[in-house]
Design a protein around this motif. Structure first.
Motif, short mmCIF file in Angstrom:
data_model
loop_
_atom_site.label_atom_id
_atom_site.label_comp_id
_atom_site.label_asym_id
_atom_site.label_seq_id
_atom_site.Cartn_x
_atom_site.Cartn_y
_atom_site.Cartn_z
N ASN A 102 -3.06 -2.13 -5.19
CA ASN A 102 -3.71 -0.90 -4.77
C ASN A 102 -3.23 0.30 -5.57
O ASN A 102 -4.00 1.17 -5.96
CB ASN A 102 -3.49 -0.65 -3.29
CG ASN A 102 -4.12 0.65 -2.83
OD1 ASN A 102 -5.33 0.77 -2.79
ND2 ASN A 102 -3.29 1.63 -2.49
N CYS A 115 4.50 0.77 1.49
CA CYS A 115 4.53 -0.03 2.71
C CYS A 115 4.20 -1.49 2.40
O CYS A 115 3.14 -1.78 1.84
CB CYS A 115 3.55 0.53 3.72
SG CYS A 115 3.47 -0.37 5.27
N PHE A 161 0.88 -1.17 0.00
CA PHE A 161 0.00 0.00 0.00
C PHE A 161 0.91 1.21 0.00
O PHE A 161 1.67 1.42 0.95
CB PHE A 161 -0.90 0.00 1.24
CG PHE A 161 -1.93 1.08 1.25
CD1 PHE A 161 -3.23 0.81 0.89
CD2 PHE A 161 -1.59 2.37 1.62
CE1 PHE A 161 -4.20 1.82 0.91
CE2 PHE A 161 -2.54 3.37 1.65
CZ PHE A 161 -3.85 3.10 1.29
N ARG A 219 0.71 -5.29 6.61
CA ARG A 219 -0.22 -6.37 6.26
C ARG A 219 -1.05 -5.94 5.05
O ARG A 219 -1.20 -6.70 4.10
CB ARG A 219 -1.13 -6.70 7.45
CG ARG A 219 -1.94 -7.96 7.23
CD ARG A 219 -2.98 -8.21 8.32
NE ARG A 219 -2.47 -8.09 9.67
CZ ARG A 219 -3.21 -8.36 10.73
NH1 ARG A 219 -4.48 -8.75 10.59
NH2 ARG A 219 -2.71 -8.22 11.95
N ASN A 220 -1.64 -4.76 5.09
CA ASN A 220 -2.46 -4.15 4.03
C ASN A 220 -3.01 -5.15 3.01
O ASN A 220 -3.81 -6.00 3.36
CB ASN A 220 -1.69 -2.98 3.38
CG ASN A 220 -0.31 -3.32 2.87
OD1 ASN A 220 -0.12 -4.17 2.03
ND2 ASN A 220 0.69 -2.60 3.41
N PHE A 221 -2.60 -5.05 1.74
CA PHE A 221 -3.15 -5.92 0.70
C PHE A 221 -2.40 -7.25 0.56
O PHE A 221 -2.77 -8.08 -0.26
CB PHE A 221 -3.14 -5.20 -0.66
CG PHE A 221 -4.33 -4.33 -0.89
CD1 PHE A 221 -5.42 -4.77 -1.61
CD2 PHE A 221 -4.38 -3.04 -0.38
CE1 PHE A 221 -6.54 -3.97 -1.83
CE2 PHE A 221 -5.47 -2.22 -0.59
CZ PHE A 221 -6.56 -2.69 -1.31
N THR A 265 1.08 -2.16 9.64
CA THR A 265 0.39 -1.71 8.42
C THR A 265 0.93 -2.37 7.16
O THR A 265 0.31 -2.24 6.10
CB THR A 265 0.49 -0.19 8.28
OG1 THR A 265 1.86 0.21 8.32
CG2 THR A 265 -0.27 0.52 9.38
N GLN A 323 -11.39 0.92 -3.37
CA GLN A 323 -10.40 0.17 -2.61
C GLN A 323 -10.98 -1.05 -1.89
O GLN A 323 -10.41 -2.14 -1.94
CB GLN A 323 -9.74 1.12 -1.61
CG GLN A 323 -8.44 0.61 -1.05
CD GLN A 323 -7.71 1.73 -0.31
OE1 GLN A 323 -7.97 1.94 0.87
NE2 GLN A 323 -6.84 2.42 -1.00
N ALA A 383 -10.19 -5.08 -2.59
CA ALA A 383 -9.82 -6.02 -1.54
C ALA A 383 -10.72 -7.24 -1.56
O ALA A 383 -10.26 -8.39 -1.46
CB ALA A 383 -9.87 -5.33 -0.18
#
Length: 262
Positions: A52, A29, A26, A194-196, A192, A100, A104
């Motif tokens: 993303n 990150c 993301f 982890r996100n996508f 963070t 978004q 996901a």
């Protein structure tokens, strides 16, 4: 089953022209930057990337974009990548802009064997009604637009609303980055980052994970695992230098407060 591949080049060697890739991260990150660089060196073209965003001009997916390796982007955010914007507006890149949360869920559904789902997101807009530009012509006109999507009414909690049908996404490969992983492919992401990543890992038919710290099977607390090994086919351990090489998209600082001594 030991899924460790010694280097990234071997792990991505079978990604060929026209492949579809789900890519975690993301902004900057949690981006699987080492695997992306390996794909860049391998040289496949005509790729479809589901992520993303597309990194920045010189990092992440941006390095594939800059060399015209990506033909289609499915993403939610153009972000800080000026080349992404330029290629889209110049008609050099097909872009499927997707809300978004919908993106996901498309990845999660693809990994769960769910072919499609209904959502209220996008109802009453070009997302549902069609006409969203997918590709521009060189003169700025719309060369390809999105088609209308099926809708249906459902009553939930006594309220009847219209919902739009969204198709799931599954890809040939997925590239993800994890904080810790074991030889079986169980993965843990940090904060963070982890996100996508867990969603991309689910969607890939062949999922390749670069891990900052490789541990032996049994060392990870089962209750802490975010991506179980069934979703992962290859694990690439990073060197300490690779693990530490992380970019910050926008660095914000403030003066250090004066000490009590003045």
């Amino acid at each position: 089953m030991d899924k460790v591949v010694v280097n990234a080049a071997d792990a991505v060697a079978d990604i060929t022209d026209g492949a579809t890739l789900a890519v975690g991260g993301f902004g900057l990150c949690g981006v699987p930057s080492v695997l992306i660089q390996a794909v860049h060196h391998a040289g496949p073209v005509g790729l479809t990337a589901v992520s993303n965003n597309c990194g920045v001009d010189d990092w992440g997916l941006g390095i594939l974009l800059a060399d015209r390796r990506i033909a289609t982007m499915i993403s939610s955010y153009v972000g800080e990548n000026k080349e992404f914007e330029r290629q889209f507006l110049a008609g050099e890149l097909e872009v499927h802009l997707t809300p978004q949360g919908t993106l996901a869920e498309k990845l999660r559904a693809g990994g769960s064997g769910i072919p499609a789902f209904y959502t209220a997101t996008g109802v009453g807009t070009q997302i549902a009604e069609g006409g969203l530009p997918l590709r521009y012509a060189a003169d700025g006109t719309i060369a390809l637009a999105s088609p209308p999507k099926a809708t249906a009414e459902f009553t939930v909690g006594g309220e009847t609303r219209t919902y739009v049908l969204e198709e799931a996404i599954s890809t040939d490969f997925a590239l993800v980055r994890a904080w810790k992983g074991d030889r079986h492919g169980n993965l843990i992401y940090r904060s963070t980052a982890r996100n996508f990543n867990p969603l991309a890992a689910m969607a890939g038919r062949v999922t390749i994970a670069e891990v900052e710290e490789l541990v032996e099977p049994g060392e990870l607390d089962p209750d802490q695992i975010h991506t179980p090994s069934i979703f992962v086919q290859r694990v690439v351990p990073l060197t300490p230098q690779q693990a530490a090489n992380k970019r910050i998209e926008r660095r914000t600082t403030r003066p250090r407060p004066a000490s009590q001594e003045g």
